[in-house]
Design a protein around this motif. Sequence first.
Motif, short mmCIF file in Angstrom:
data_model
loop_
_atom_site.label_atom_id
_atom_site.label_comp_id
_atom_site.label_asym_id
_atom_site.label_seq_id
_atom_site.Cartn_x
_atom_site.Cartn_y
_atom_site.Cartn_z
N THR A 21 -2.48 -1.46 -6.75
CA THR A 21 -3.27 -1.15 -5.56
C THR A 21 -2.60 -0.12 -4.65
O THR A 21 -3.08 0.14 -3.55
CB THR A 21 -3.55 -2.42 -4.74
N GLU A 81 -1.37 3.05 -2.60
CA GLU A 81 -1.97 4.29 -2.10
C GLU A 81 -0.89 5.35 -1.90
O GLU A 81 -1.13 6.39 -1.31
CB GLU A 81 -2.67 4.04 -0.75
N ARG A 95 -10.22 5.98 -5.73
CA ARG A 95 -9.64 4.72 -6.21
C ARG A 95 -10.58 4.09 -7.24
O ARG A 95 -11.09 2.99 -7.07
CB ARG A 95 -9.39 3.75 -5.04
N GLU A 144 -10.27 2.63 -10.15
CA GLU A 144 -9.98 1.31 -10.71
C GLU A 144 -10.29 0.20 -9.70
O GLU A 144 -10.74 -0.89 -10.07
CB GLU A 144 -8.53 1.22 -11.21
N LEU A 145 -10.08 0.49 -8.42
CA LEU A 145 -10.39 -0.50 -7.38
C LEU A 145 -11.90 -0.64 -7.20
O LEU A 145 -12.41 -1.76 -7.08
CB LEU A 145 -9.72 -0.09 -6.06
N TYR A 204 0.79 -1.23 0.00
CA TYR A 204 0.00 0.00 0.00
C TYR A 204 0.82 1.28 0.00
O TYR A 204 0.36 2.31 -0.48
CB TYR A 204 -0.93 0.04 1.21
#
Length: 174
Positions: free
Chosen positions: A35, A37, A128, A130-131, A25
């Motif tokens: 993924t 951040e 986010r 795409e998530l 992350y």
Amino acid sequence: MTYISISPATEQDVPNLNVLVNGAYRGESSKKGWTTEADLLGGIRTDEAGLRTLLRNPNVTILKYEDAGQLLGCVLLEKKGQDLYLGMLTVSPEAQANGIGKKLLVAAEKMAVEQKRRAITMTVITVRHELIAWYERRGYHATGEKQPFPDDPRFGIQKQPLEFIVMKKAMSTT
């Protein structure tokens, strides 16, 4: 031959879970995966003390995904009323796009059905996209509810204002 297992984590797994989650992350290593951040948050995602506290909570299970004894993924599941909250779905950046996240999600949904949970809920940072789309393709939908991102450095230091959307998927308990 690979030996894949998905099983509940124990306190012995805490050091490896801490490395996995923070590496997936935050920081430069996280940028190898989709993924990350790191552009949204600085600081750490979790720490060993926080993970130990979670594992000591009787309502929390952290499932770990291992291949030949190597920890490659995990997901946190917490009983909340009639629902199962899903968080911290993590896959090692080097192992992403191999279906590990999907397998952990299936294991979480199986657990929810076995426990006769009404739904799986989660929070996802609103930017986010795409998530969010990844979860939507797996049957989760935005509930319309939003929650503030915690103003607490234990969860990361915001690089921009952030908030969560709540997503949900009903479980068939028949």
